[in-house]
Write a protein that holds these residues in place. Structure first.
Motif, short mmCIF file in Angstrom:
data_model
loop_
_atom_site.label_atom_id
_atom_site.label_comp_id
_atom_site.label_asym_id
_atom_site.label_seq_id
_atom_site.Cartn_x
_atom_site.Cartn_y
_atom_site.Cartn_z
N ASP A 113 119.14 67.10 30.94
CA ASP A 113 117.74 66.90 31.14
C ASP A 113 116.49 67.43 30.15
N SER A 114 117.19 68.09 29.22
CA SER A 114 116.33 68.36 28.15
C SER A 114 115.86 67.24 27.02
N LEU A 115 116.65 66.11 27.32
CA LEU A 115 116.25 64.94 26.47
C LEU A 115 115.10 64.16 27.09
N PRO A 116 114.21 63.79 26.10
CA PRO A 116 112.94 63.38 26.34
C PRO A 116 113.12 61.80 27.05
N SER A 117 111.91 61.61 27.90
CA SER A 117 112.21 60.36 28.75
C SER A 117 111.52 59.33 27.67
N LEU A 118 112.04 58.11 27.39
CA LEU A 118 111.64 57.09 26.21
C LEU A 118 111.40 55.77 27.22
#
Length: 384
Positions: free
Chosen positions: A377-382
């Motif tokens: 969930d820490s990964l950014p939305s691209l």
């Protein structure tokens, strides 16, 4: 001139001879015949006093063995040994590793040119070093070192099998490799968005998997729908390289792509990336997909385009090719960097990406799925 002596109560003659440095040396001939023992002693002294090459010494040893036992040393040609070695390795290594072994063996055998297929016993350090250098001249030091490491493994097996006296490949040093050719770097967020903007179909999915799971291209391309559980939002698979079982949470952007691309009529064992898997099957390796990804990066100016034709300066398809710091494997670096920059524990990142570490395993016996979920969930939305 070499002389003989015999210990009391021993039936074997001992050869006494002078080495090139003037020192006297003694070696048992294991011969009971004085005539044969004298001949062996003379050969010992001749070998010791002459500046003989390694191959010549091996041949002398073979001749001595034939005179003493009446039989020739067992010999195996380079080509025959590598054919048997690769067949034996087929069931113990991954397909990509087997292909790498096969390619290195083929090139090494071809390096002898029109010469008669040599015996493993007579392969010299000079020939192995020349092969290493010939690979480096047309490819890269990294590739040359990889080929040499494969030969070291093969010759070590030949030594264990009693085919050769020692491992000459282990005596050849690896080439020094510039840092720029060994280090991959992570993609920036701008670069990732640029890639996703031009990627379509399965390539977009592959890139998203690379970003949000940090897994290898081959493992991603081979995924089937029964590896994906959209009810619990988890991905379960076994890495082909490490044979490690991975159970990872699926980040929201990746979950959306999977939901949009899941055909209701696709069987549970159907391929997530059927076109990509077909290409791997046709080529026999993942390299063709790596080349396509490089072309995708080149199309948006992230790397220099590669030519498929040799240039006058020797660069191009038939010339030496430099190693790019960006590749699909860079997505593995990217996932690691993004999670660490978000404050995720290095141990959790290690578990998420699937890097084996003795230090981590000593301090953490188990990492809960909830911790991995936080990492995902820490990964950014691209995609928005």
């Amino acid at each position: 001139m070499a002389s003989l002596r015999r210990k009391p109560n021993s039936k074997y003659w001992i050869a006494c001879f002078t080495a090139a440095n003037g020192q006297r040396a003694q070696r048992s001939t294991k011969a009971t015949s004085r005539k044969l023992a004298q001949r062996l002693a003379d050969d010992y002294e001749s070998a010791a006093r002459c500046r003989m090459t390694e191959t010549q010494v091996r041949r002398v040893l073979g001749d001595l063995h034939r005179m003493q036992s009446g039989t020739a040393l067992s010999s195996t040609t380079v080509r025959a040994f590598f054919d048997q070695w690769i067949k034996a390795k087929a069931g113990t290594v991954s397909e990509s590793t087997r292909v790498a072994y096969e390619s290195a063996a083929r090139d090494f055998c071809e390096s002898f040119g029109d010469r008669a297929d040599p015996q493993m016993l007579y392969v010299s350090k000079a020939e192995l070093a020349a092969f290493r250098d010939s690979v480096a001249a047309t490819r890269s030091p990294v590739t040359a070192n990889t080929r040499l490491k494969i030969l070291r493994v093969a010759f070590q097996q030949a030594w264990r099998d009693g085919i050769i006296e020692d491992n000459p490949a282990a005596k050849i040093p690896l080439l020094k490799v510039p840092l720029s050719q060994t280090s991959r770097r992570a993609f920036t967020l701008v670069e990732l968005k640029t890639l996703l903007a031009v990627a379509d179909g399965e390539w977009k999915g592959l890139i998203l998997f690379g970003i949000y799971t940090g897994q290898r291209l081959g493992d991603i391309a081979r995924l089937r729908w029964d590896n994906v559980d959209l009810t619990t939002d988890t991905l379960a698979f076994t890495s082909q390289k490490t044979h490690r079982r991975q159970i990872l949470p699926i980040a929201t952007p990746l979950q959306k792509w999977l939901t949009d691309h899941r055909n209701p009529g696709t069987p549970s064992n159907g391929c997530v990336f059927p076109a990509m898997l077909a290409q791997i099957g046709k080529a026999g390796r993942v390299g063709s997909l790596s080349n396509q990804f490089y072309g995708l990066m080149a199309s948006v100016g992230l790397v220099s385009a590669r030519s498929h034709h040799a240039k006058a300066d020797g660069h191009g398809r038939d010339g030496r090719r430099g190693q790019s710091r960006l590749s699909f494997h860079s997505l593995r670096h990217t996932a690691t960097s993004l999670m660490k920059n978000a404050g995720i524990s290095p141990a959790i990142v290690q578990e998420f990406v699937g890097h084996d570490s003795k230090a981590v395993s000593e301090h953490y016996t188990h990492i809960e799925l909830s911790s991995l979920r936080k990492a995902a969930d820490s990964l950014p939305s691209l995609t928005e």
